[in-house]
Design a protein around this motif. Structure first.
Motif, PDB file in Angstrom:
ATOM      1  N   LYS A 418       0.823  -1.051  -0.060  1.00  0.00           N
ATOM      2  CA  LYS A 418      -0.184  -0.037   0.158  1.00  0.00           C
ATOM      3  C   LYS A 418       0.984   1.110   0.004  1.00  0.00           C
ATOM      4  O   LYS A 418       0.550   2.221  -0.744  1.00  0.00           O
ATOM      5  N   VAL A 419       1.851   1.142   1.077  1.00  0.00           N
ATOM      6  CA  VAL A 419       2.754   2.379   0.973  1.00  0.00           C
ATOM      7  C   VAL A 419       3.531   2.589  -0.183  1.00  0.00           C
ATOM      8  O   VAL A 419       3.455   3.671  -0.678  1.00  0.00           O
ATOM      9  N   THR A 421       2.569   1.534  -3.308  1.00  0.00           N
ATOM     10  CA  THR A 421       1.867   2.079  -4.406  1.00  0.00           C
ATOM     11  C   THR A 421       1.350   3.402  -4.361  1.00  0.00           C
ATOM     12  O   THR A 421       1.316   4.251  -5.216  1.00  0.00           O
ATOM     13  N   GLU A 422       1.234   3.937  -2.817  1.00  0.00           N
ATOM     14  CA  GLU A 422       1.027   5.452  -2.721  1.00  0.00           C
ATOM     15  C   GLU A 422       1.876   6.323  -3.129  1.00  0.00           C
ATOM     16  O   GLU A 422       1.981   7.257  -3.869  1.00  0.00           O
ATOM     17  N   ASP A 423       3.203   5.877  -2.707  1.00  0.00           N
ATOM     18  CA  ASP A 423       4.242   6.581  -3.218  1.00  0.00           C
ATOM     19  C   ASP A 423       4.490   6.550  -4.823  1.00  0.00           C
ATOM     20  O   ASP A 423       4.874   7.863  -5.309  1.00  0.00           O
ATOM     21  N   THR A 425       2.094   6.091  -6.913  1.00  0.00           N
ATOM     22  CA  THR A 425       1.065   6.755  -7.711  1.00  0.00           C
ATOM     23  C   THR A 425       1.322   8.085  -7.389  1.00  0.00           C
ATOM     24  O   THR A 425       1.201   9.067  -8.467  1.00  0.00           O
ATOM     25  N   GLY A 426       1.730   8.823  -6.311  1.00  0.00           N
ATOM     26  CA  GLY A 426       2.318  10.120  -6.298  1.00  0.00           C
ATOM     27  C   GLY A 426       3.398  10.818  -7.254  1.00  0.00           C
ATOM     28  O   GLY A 426       3.239  11.635  -7.749  1.00  0.00           O
ATOM     29  N   ASP A 429       1.834  10.800 -10.434  1.00  0.00           N
ATOM     30  CA  ASP A 429       0.946  12.225 -10.613  1.00  0.00           C
ATOM     31  C   ASP A 429       1.864  13.245 -10.985  1.00  0.00           C
ATOM     32  O   ASP A 429       1.644  14.079 -11.745  1.00  0.00           O
TER      33      ASP A 429
END
Length: 657
Positions: A418-419, A421-423, A425-426, A429
């Motif tokens: 999750k971490v 993926t969030e990194d 994804t950021g 972006d």
């Protein structure tokens, strides 16, 4: 110089002194001797000056020949360079346009491949979803059938077992099984089950056999489902790999095209600048060559004129010397002059057995191993049963620990996923935003380049128009001057003709008749001859026309000079503006090439992050596939297993007394 002029010089020299000390010449020398000596000195000086002029002319001629040759060769070299550079500029422009078309085609192909990859991913996601759903359903059904079989126990003890169990619950489970697995139950098996449902004390063995068959059938289906899932997964991975390889290859091609186009555009800008610099040098060389030719021509003309004049001067001096050397001249000057003075100046138990068995049977509703242990407790010796109990407790504790470890692994892995993926994804972006910003900047630069191109073209157009207008004006001026001069010539000619006649005297000679002894009968004589009264006005008018023509020529010359000066100032300012805009254009193209390189690097980074996100997504799906059931039933499974361990411990305690 003429001989007569020399005589005047001689007289002047005879009255002056040629020595610093105003030395008085010997009066006994003949009077012309010093003059002849001075003329001979003059002759020597003229010849010396001629030789000095000849050296200067030879040196200047050598300079002219060398500069004409060097500048002519430099001009030819610059003209060839301009042609080569212009051909290269056209080649680079064509190459840039071709690369742009090829890049756009590659981008369309990439879009189609990405769409195909998305479609494949969606299909795989749907297959995985259906697999998980079917697997959960089959696993649950197998578990239900296994639970049903466990409720019957072994075939030898099934009837006795049922007398002790909740028959109603078993009948409920069998009815559900008839409904859910109707397609797997034969007509005979169905009749056996329905008979058992009406009379639970008969036919238990047959029911167990039927349930076992259903379980085996479902196990086969589960195995087939897993094999099908493995095939789907393998095919999907192979297809994804193939498409990703194609995308990677296309991206490499696209990057190469973009970089190649950027290099071509950069070289194009540099070549354009080189053309301008070469043309400037060429113009400067041509201007210099023209100046050299003019100066050399002027020098040739001066040399010719000076040589002729000096020759004439030497001839005159020679003649003067000859004249003054004549005996008659000596005699004459001797008589006419006395003394002469010449001056010269110079930086990243069984009851216990049954009680223990009962305890195990109660706990074995959820675990078939406890039911088997319960039967063993009824039959085997205590020591053997206790050992089996100990083994089971050990196995249960090991399972308990393994589940705890697996849970920790799942929780940690899912959290890490999750971490990450969030990194990512950021990061994606940010890269998408950067790519958009770069795209906007490129678009803005393209607009600026287009605008500058338009401005340069307009300035050059205005300069061409101004040049054409100036040429036309000068052509008109070149016509005005000779026309006015011809007009004046004709007017002057007419005026001259009239003047010869009317200006001889203030009035024409009057002619009178004879007087004297004429007879009274003689006819009257001529009247007085008078000039035409209009002659003065006509001649004055002609003179005014001549003056007006001169004024027109002077005014035309002044306007021509003013127009030429204004054109030169305009041409200089416009050329300066064109030069600045072309320099700005070259700079903008350089910036554009750098932005295109940065955009390619950003897109490559974004695609790398997207690939990492895809891998994280696949890892997440695999984690959920292996962890979701464990995590969702963890507490219940742990509690159930703890109860089983407690039950075995109680049974062992009962057996131990």
């Amino acid at each position: 110089m003429q001989v007569r002029q020399l005589f005047g010089l001689v007289i002047l020299l005879l009255s002056s002194s040629l020595t610093v000390g105003r030395k008085v010449l010997d009066v006994k020398k003949r009077p012309t001797t010093k003059v002849i000596e001075l003329l001979q000195d003059m002759q020597t000086q003229v010849e010396s000056d001629g030789k000095a002029d000849e050296k200067i002319y030879d040196k200047f001629s050598c300079w002219c020949t060398q500069n004409k040759k060097e500048k002519s060769e430099a001009i030819k070299t610059s003209e060839r360079s301009v042609k080569v550079l212009q051909a290269r500029v056209e080649e680079l422009l064509s190459k840039s346009q071709t690369l742009k078309t090829e890049s756009e085609k590659l981008e369309d192909e990439l879009a189609a491949k990405r769409a195909s990859l998305d479609k494949s991913a969606a299909l795989r996601k749907q297959q995985l979803k259906e697999y998980v759903s079917d697997k959960q359903r089959l696993t649950g059904d197998i578990g239900s059938v296994e639970a049903g079989i466990a409720q019957f126990g072994t075939d030898e003890t099934a009837t006795g077992f049922l007398q002790k169990q909740n028959v109603a619950a078993l009948q409920t489970n069998l009815r559900k099984l008839l409904e859910q697995q109707s397609s797997r139950i034969s007509h005979m098996d169905r009749e056996n089950i329905e008979a058992f449902l009406q009379e639970p004390t008969t036919g238990a063995g047959a029911i167990v056999g039927t349930l076992t068959g259903i379980k085996d059938s479902m196990s086969d289906d589960l195995k087939q489902l897993e094999e099908q899932e493995a095939t789907h997964k393998k095919d999907s991975e192979a297809l994804t790999l193939a498409i990703n390889n194609e995308i990677k290859a296309s991206n490499t091609q696209l990057d190469n095209k973009v970089m190649e186009k950027a290099d071509a555009d950069e070289e194009h800008a540099h070549k354009k600048l080189s053309i301008k610099e070469t043309k400037d040098t060429l113009a400067s060389d041509k201007e210099f060559l023209a100046d050299v030719e003019k100066r050399c021509a002027d020098t040739d003309s001066q040399w010719e004129e000076r040589s002729k004049t000096r020759a004439d001067e030497l001839e005159a001096i020679s003649k003067a010397i000859a004249t003054l050397n004549a005996d008659e001249a000596h005699d004459t000057f001797s008589k006419s002059f006395g003394k002469s003075f010449v001056q010269v100046s110079g930086t990243s138990g069984q009851e216990r057995r049954e009680l223990a068995a009962e305890t195990l049977e109660k706990a074995g509703k959820k675990d078939a191993r406890l039911l088997a242990l319960a039967q063993q407790a009824k039959i085997d010796g205590f020591t053997k049963v206790k050992k089996a109990m100990d083994d089971m407790v050990a196995a249960l504790k090991k399972e308990q620990k393994n589940e705890v470890d697996q849970k920790e692994y799942c929780v940690k892995s899912l959290q890490t996923n999750k971490v990450q993926t969030e990194d990512k994804t950021g990061a994606k972006d940010r890269l998408v935003a950067k790519e958009g910003t770069l795209g906007a900047s490129l678009s803005e630069l393209e607009d600026e380049v287009s605008s500058l191109n338009g401005e340069v073209a307009e300035l050059k157009k205005q300069l061409t128009i101004a040049s054409q207008n100036r040429e036309a004006e000068n052509k008109e001026f070149q016509k005005v001057v000779p026309e006015q001069r011809e007009a004046r010539r004709l007017l002057k000619q007419a005026l001259e003709v009239l003047g010869k006649f009317y200006n001889k005297q203030e009035s024409l000679v009057e002619v009178h008749a004879h007087s004297g002894n004429e007879t009274e009968d003689a006819p009257a004589g001529f009247k007085d001859y008078q000039s035409n009264s209009k002659s003065f006005g006509v001649m004055s008018m002609i003179q005014q026309l001549i003056a007006d023509s001169k004024t027109i020529e002077v005014e035309a010359a002044r306007e021509e000079a003013s127009a030429q000066k204004a054109y030169e100032a305009f041409a200089k300012d416009t050329s300066g503006s064109v030069e600045k805009k072309e320099a700005a254009l070259a700079e903008k193209r350089g910036e554009k090439a750098n932005l295109e390189k940065t955009k390619v690097q950003t897109r490559q980074s974004k695609e790398g992050v997207e690939s990492e996100l895809d891998n994280l997504g696949q890892t997440k799906a695999q984690l959920h596939d292996s962890c979701d059931r464990l995590l969702s039933n963890f507490e219940a499974r742990q509690a159930a297993r703890s109860d089983e361990i407690d039950s075995v411990a109680k049974a062992k305690a009962i057996l131990s007394g």
